[in-house]
Write a protein that holds these residues in place. Sequence first.
Motif, PDB file in Angstrom:
ATOM      1  N   LYS A  84       0.764  -1.249  -0.076  1.00  0.00           N
ATOM      2  CA  LYS A  84       0.042   0.048   0.020  1.00  0.00           C
ATOM      3  C   LYS A  84       0.930   1.214   0.022  1.00  0.00           C
ATOM      4  O   LYS A  84       0.611   2.299  -0.529  1.00  0.00           O
ATOM      5  CB  LYS A  84      -0.819   0.098   1.207  1.00  0.00           C
ATOM      6  CG  LYS A  84      -1.795   1.210   1.069  1.00  0.00           C
ATOM      7  CD  LYS A  84      -2.840   1.229   2.100  1.00  0.00           C
ATOM      8  CE  LYS A  84      -3.944   2.225   2.223  1.00  0.00           C
ATOM      9  NZ  LYS A  84      -3.464   3.505   1.825  1.00  0.00           N
ATOM     10  N   MET A  87       1.976   1.783  -3.415  1.00  0.00           N
ATOM     11  CA  MET A  87       0.908   2.140  -4.284  1.00  0.00           C
ATOM     12  C   MET A  87       0.637   3.577  -4.122  1.00  0.00           C
ATOM     13  O   MET A  87       0.521   4.420  -4.911  1.00  0.00           O
ATOM     14  CB  MET A  87      -0.260   1.266  -3.972  1.00  0.00           C
ATOM     15  CG  MET A  87      -1.444   1.629  -5.094  1.00  0.00           C
ATOM     16  SD  MET A  87      -2.834   0.767  -4.569  1.00  0.00           S
ATOM     17  CE  MET A  87      -3.454   1.581  -2.957  1.00  0.00           C
ATOM     18  N   ASP A  88       0.531   3.975  -2.880  1.00  0.00           N
ATOM     19  CA  ASP A  88       0.129   5.364  -2.358  1.00  0.00           C
ATOM     20  C   ASP A  88       1.268   6.413  -3.005  1.00  0.00           C
ATOM     21  O   ASP A  88       1.057   7.371  -3.644  1.00  0.00           O
ATOM     22  CB  ASP A  88       0.001   5.384  -1.017  1.00  0.00           C
ATOM     23  CG  ASP A  88      -1.346   4.859  -0.453  1.00  0.00           C
ATOM     24  OD1 ASP A  88      -2.128   4.501  -1.394  1.00  0.00           O
ATOM     25  OD2 ASP A  88      -1.304   4.782   0.753  1.00  0.00           O
ATOM     26  N   SER A  89       2.492   6.019  -2.877  1.00  0.00           N
ATOM     27  CA  SER A  89       3.609   6.966  -3.325  1.00  0.00           C
ATOM     28  C   SER A  89       3.842   7.163  -4.818  1.00  0.00           C
ATOM     29  O   SER A  89       4.058   8.082  -5.176  1.00  0.00           O
ATOM     30  CB  SER A  89       5.043   6.120  -2.817  1.00  0.00           C
ATOM     31  OG  SER A  89       4.944   6.291  -1.340  1.00  0.00           O
ATOM     32  N   ILE A  90       3.647   5.768  -5.354  1.00  0.00           N
ATOM     33  CA  ILE A  90       3.624   5.948  -7.039  1.00  0.00           C
ATOM     34  C   ILE A  90       2.386   6.707  -7.417  1.00  0.00           C
ATOM     35  O   ILE A  90       2.481   7.598  -8.391  1.00  0.00           O
ATOM     36  CB  ILE A  90       3.534   4.624  -7.694  1.00  0.00           C
ATOM     37  CG1 ILE A  90       4.842   3.773  -7.256  1.00  0.00           C
ATOM     38  CG2 ILE A  90       3.150   4.583  -8.958  1.00  0.00           C
ATOM     39  CD1 ILE A  90       5.181   2.529  -7.711  1.00  0.00           C
ATOM     40  N   ASN A  91       1.222   6.832  -7.008  1.00  0.00           N
ATOM     41  CA  ASN A  91      -0.090   7.423  -7.127  1.00  0.00           C
ATOM     42  C   ASN A  91       0.207   8.956  -6.745  1.00  0.00           C
ATOM     43  O   ASN A  91      -0.111   9.695  -7.764  1.00  0.00           O
ATOM     44  CB  ASN A  91      -1.147   6.756  -6.564  1.00  0.00           C
ATOM     45  CG  ASN A  91      -1.827   5.639  -7.101  1.00  0.00           C
ATOM     46  OD1 ASN A  91      -1.633   5.228  -8.144  1.00  0.00           O
ATOM     47  ND2 ASN A  91      -2.645   4.715  -6.173  1.00  0.00           N
ATOM     48  N   THR A  92       0.854   9.302  -5.916  1.00  0.00           N
ATOM     49  CA  THR A  92       1.071  10.530  -5.433  1.00  0.00           C
ATOM     50  C   THR A  92       2.232  11.135  -6.711  1.00  0.00           C
ATOM     51  O   THR A  92       1.926  12.298  -7.322  1.00  0.00           O
ATOM     52  CB  THR A  92       1.840  10.767  -4.423  1.00  0.00           C
ATOM     53  OG1 THR A  92       0.587  10.435  -3.294  1.00  0.00           O
ATOM     54  CG2 THR A  92       2.280  12.280  -4.134  1.00  0.00           C
ATOM     55  N   VAL A  94       2.578  10.125  -9.676  1.00  0.00           N
ATOM     56  CA  VAL A  94       1.710  10.246 -10.984  1.00  0.00           C
ATOM     57  C   VAL A  94       0.727  11.363 -11.158  1.00  0.00           C
ATOM     58  O   VAL A  94       0.631  11.983 -12.065  1.00  0.00           O
ATOM     59  CB  VAL A  94       0.979   8.813 -11.403  1.00  0.00           C
ATOM     60  CG1 VAL A  94       0.235   8.845 -12.601  1.00  0.00           C
ATOM     61  CG2 VAL A  94       2.030   7.911 -11.566  1.00  0.00           C
ATOM     62  N   GLU A  95       0.020  11.469  -9.996  1.00  0.00           N
ATOM     63  CA  GLU A  95      -0.898  12.741  -9.890  1.00  0.00           C
ATOM     64  C   GLU A  95      -0.176  13.885  -9.766  1.00  0.00           C
ATOM     65  O   GLU A  95      -0.857  14.942 -10.570  1.00  0.00           O
ATOM     66  CB  GLU A  95      -1.556  12.661  -8.325  1.00  0.00           C
ATOM     67  CG  GLU A  95      -2.713  11.280  -8.670  1.00  0.00           C
ATOM     68  CD  GLU A  95      -3.484  10.967  -7.390  1.00  0.00           C
ATOM     69  OE1 GLU A  95      -3.027  11.715  -5.960  1.00  0.00           O
ATOM     70  OE2 GLU A  95      -4.147   9.998  -7.249  1.00  0.00           O
ATOM     71  N   PRO A  98       1.283  14.344 -14.193  1.00  0.00           N
ATOM     72  CA  PRO A  98       0.751  13.226 -14.917  1.00  0.00           C
ATOM     73  C   PRO A  98       1.320  13.291 -16.528  1.00  0.00           C
ATOM     74  O   PRO A  98       1.309  12.119 -17.172  1.00  0.00           O
ATOM     75  CB  PRO A  98      -0.702  13.785 -15.088  1.00  0.00           C
ATOM     76  CG  PRO A  98      -0.523  15.215 -14.464  1.00  0.00           C
ATOM     77  CD  PRO A  98       0.603  15.100 -13.810  1.00  0.00           C
TER      78      PRO A  98
END
Length: 106
Positions: A84, A87-92, A94-95, A98
């Motif tokens: 998790k 996942m959270d770090s990569i999502n941040t 990417v967001e 972008p």
Amino acid sequence: MRKALKARNPDAVIFLGTIFAGGSPNGVVTTNSVIRQIAEKYENVMGVVDCNDGSLYGGANHSILHPFENNVHFGKVGNLMVAKHWMDSINTIVETNPGLFEIPMI
């Protein structure tokens, strides 16, 4: 490895992760410094996941995350928390950036 990956897929996106434990505190600091330098050097490294931020070891949940009574080996819950965290770090990343992840259509 980076060259082989880039040869197979020039648009590959790479994330690196810092370490959270090691043989000595100085070893962790030195290794994490080198990991960050590598990330800065290569353009297809998109981010560094900070696994040494204190959330994956220690604290109130230490015995749950590390049932083997050390700061290195996770149990089932700890492994899920690590996943998790990644996942959270990569999502941040990417967001926040972008445009860096858009592959142009040919």
